[in-house]
Design a protein around this motif. Structure first.
Motif, PDB file in Angstrom:
ATOM      1  N   THR A 114     -36.873   1.156 -10.170  1.00 16.01           N
ATOM      2  CA  THR A 114     -36.697   1.725  -8.832  1.00 16.01           C
ATOM      3  C   THR A 114     -37.975   1.482  -8.039  1.00 16.01           C
ATOM      4  N   ASP A 115     -37.942   1.800  -6.762  1.00 14.30           N
ATOM      5  CA  ASP A 115     -39.147   1.657  -5.945  1.00 14.30           C
ATOM      6  C   ASP A 115     -40.299   2.479  -6.513  1.00 14.30           C
ATOM      7  N   LYS A 131     -43.070   0.980  -8.864  1.00 14.99           N
ATOM      8  CA  LYS A 131     -44.247   0.266  -8.354  1.00 14.99           C
ATOM      9  C   LYS A 131     -45.535   1.045  -8.590  1.00 14.99           C
ATOM     10  N   LEU A 191     -38.223  -9.159  -2.025  1.00 12.32           N
ATOM     11  CA  LEU A 191     -37.968  -8.579  -3.339  1.00 12.32           C
ATOM     12  C   LEU A 191     -36.667  -9.168  -3.873  1.00 12.32           C
TER      13      LEU A 191
END
Length: 544
Positions: free
Chosen positions: A458-459, A462, A356
């Motif tokens: 942010t994660d 996703k 990432l």
């Protein structure tokens, strides 16, 4: 003795027939991998694109430059003769240059062509169909011209998911400055912005006419070749059916207008299904306090009336509306690409990225001058192209100081390179914390644009990704105070430029290079240095 000779000759006939058949067979297989030869001479000229005489860059006396009409897998041999008073390069915007970053035409891979000299580009439009462009990558030459259309048509054995259009128009739309490109460079070098453009052009003019027959359908290939502003395109009384974006066939949604951001290309089908008259074609800037517009004409051949009535209005000046439109761009998974297999046969959404990379743009002052940076690093070109330094193992050129996540470190100047490995599958998040539109381009690749969003990535972001039919393209927009996420399969070894397509920002440091590497030096991974490679800087004295 004579009878033995006749017997031997007779026995060779079947073998000769086999050989001839093989040659013919190979020739037929190779028949469409044609070689196309060009000689282009770059000069200055005086034209008045916005009504004021100014110096422009011509290619073979043309502004914009000649259109390159190619077919999938064509081999291009293009001799570029530089008659300017400055070094010059062309880059091929969207052409993947498989295993061949030597031909990329940017200062990280090529020495510029000196004045009164030449360089011969050699590349193949390998496995591509679509609408692309070329333009100068050196200094601010793009602000003076030197750009043109590059269309890659299908091979005859590859179907397309729509009927053949009755005609084909290439529209190079972009903002334009009356100020000389050299003065623009001086402004940037002094730490000042080049400011807002003076107008918009379509194919180098403020007014063009496109002519077609009533009832027929035409392809409009629209590219934003400007320096700084997003553009909205629309045609009075006609709908735009989107069919292709930068080499990818799309679901054929219909729009009344389309946003085309800097460096991007789209192809639409337009059916001339209205009463016979002339209609306005309008391009206008998006998200700018002052709106620039240019008006052209769609002329029906049986028309006896000039265009009239109100101009088709632009969409609301709303980032959310534009982002929603971008999310409707979807890959046509059942359509063939440049090969017979469906576009969706590579299931990108089922692959876990092994890395990432988060990249944040900024506009710092460094030594009291305006610069642009990525993760606090403002890029500068070295005298020796990175590709040559890498190939000849020249130390002290490549700087690996850039981090793969943003930081609050003070911005500094460096020649930043991100080291990656061949066959990595990476996720890149472009985080834009500024109040301006951004547009990012990656040379040598296309990528899946899987997500857009406002605020900080942010994660959890996703969960909003499109992992089924996201579009592949080579240039992605990032809205103000927003993020855009892409997935990239690093299947093309070389040194590849990742840059802002907004040219002031690229010029002042918003770029870096991806070094896609494999320790095994083989033609299966990457072609060897071309014998005609120009050498400069610390590469002088080495042998290509």
């Amino acid at each position: 003795m004579g009878s033995k000779s006749r017997s031997r000759s007779t026995s060779l006939l079947p073998l000769l027939c086999i050989v001839v058949a093989l040659v013919v067979s190979v020739s037929l297989v190779q028949a469409e991998d044609d070689y196309k030869f060009y000689t282009w001479t770059v000069t200055y000229g005086i034209l008045s694109p916005l009504g004021t005489p100014q110096q422009v860059i011509l290619i073979n006396g043309q502004f914009p430059g000649p259109r390159l009409d190619l077919v999938t897998n064509n081999n291009v041999i293009l001799n570029l003769v530089n008659k300017l008073d400055e070094p010059f390069l062309l880059t091929w915007n969207g052409i993947k240059q498989r295993k061949n970053s030597w031909q990329d035409g940017v200062l990280g891979t090529n020495c510029p062509i000196p004045p009164n000299s030449n360089y011969t580009y050699k590349f193949q439009t390998k496995d591509q169909i679509g609408t692309y462009t070329y333009f100068p990558s050196t200094k601010m030459h793009k602000a003076a011209g030197g750009f043109g259309g590059l269309n890659v048509y299908r091979r005859s054995v590859i179907p397309i998911p729509y009927p053949n259009p009755d005609g084909d128009f290439t529209l190079l739309i972009g903002d334009w400055y009356k100020t000389s490109h050299k003065v623009l460079s001086q402004s940037l070098d002094s730490g000042k912005s080049i400011g807002f453009p003076d107008g918009l052009l379509i194919n180098g003019q403020v007014r063009s006419t496109f002519t077609g027959d009533q009832g027929k359908t035409y392809m409009f290939r629209i590219s934003n070749v400007g320096l700084s502003t997003s553009i909205n395109f629309r045609i009075q009384g006609h709908m735009l059916k989107l069919v292709e974006v930068e080499g990818s066939h799309t679901l054929q949604n219909v729009y009344d207008s389309l946003d085309v951001h800097v460096g991007q290309s789209v192809s639409v089908l337009v059916t001339l299904n209205q009463p016979p008259k002339d209609y306005y074609i309008v391009a206008s800037t998006r998200f700018t306090q002052t709106v620039l517009s240019t008006i052209s004409v769609l002329h029906y051949t049986n028309s006896h009336s000039s265009a009239s009535g109100p101009l088709p209005p632009p969409p609301a000046n709303d980032y959310d509306l534009s982002m929603k439109q971008a999310r409707t761009y979807r890959w046509n998974l059942t359509a063939n690409a440049a090969r017979p297999n469906p576009q969706g046969s590579f299931h990108y959404g089922m692959i876990t990225p092994n890395r990432l990379i988060k990249l944040a743009n900024s506009a710092p002052l460094i030594n009291g001058k305006l610069r642009y940076a990525v993760n606090s690093v403002s890029y500068v070109n070295p005298d020796t192209p990175l590709k040559l330094a890498d190939y000849f193992n020249i130390p002290g050129i490549i700087d690996n100081s850039i981090q793969i996540t943003p930081s609050n470190a003070p911005a500094h100047i460096a020649t930043s390179v991100l080291r990656t490995s061949l066959h990595d599958f990476i996720e890149v998040v472009f985080q834009n914390n500024e109040k301006t539109m951004q547009s990012w381009h990656l040379d040598g690749y296309d990528f899946w644009v899987v997500g857009y969003g406002f605020g900080q990535w942010t994660d959890a972001s996703k969960s909003t990704y499109n992992l089924v039919d996201a579009l592949t393209r080579h240039t992605a927009q990032v809205y103000p105070n927003s993020w855009t996420s892409i997935l990239v399969s690093l299947d093309n070894q070389g040194m590849w430029n990742l840059r802002s397509a907004i040219w002031e920002r690229q010029y002042l440091g918003q770029q870096l290079y991806l070094r896609v590497w494999n320790a095994q030096r083989t033609a299966a991974n990457e072609y060897d240095i071309p014998s005609n490679a120009l050498l400069c800087g610390k590469a002088l004295g080495h042998h290509a």
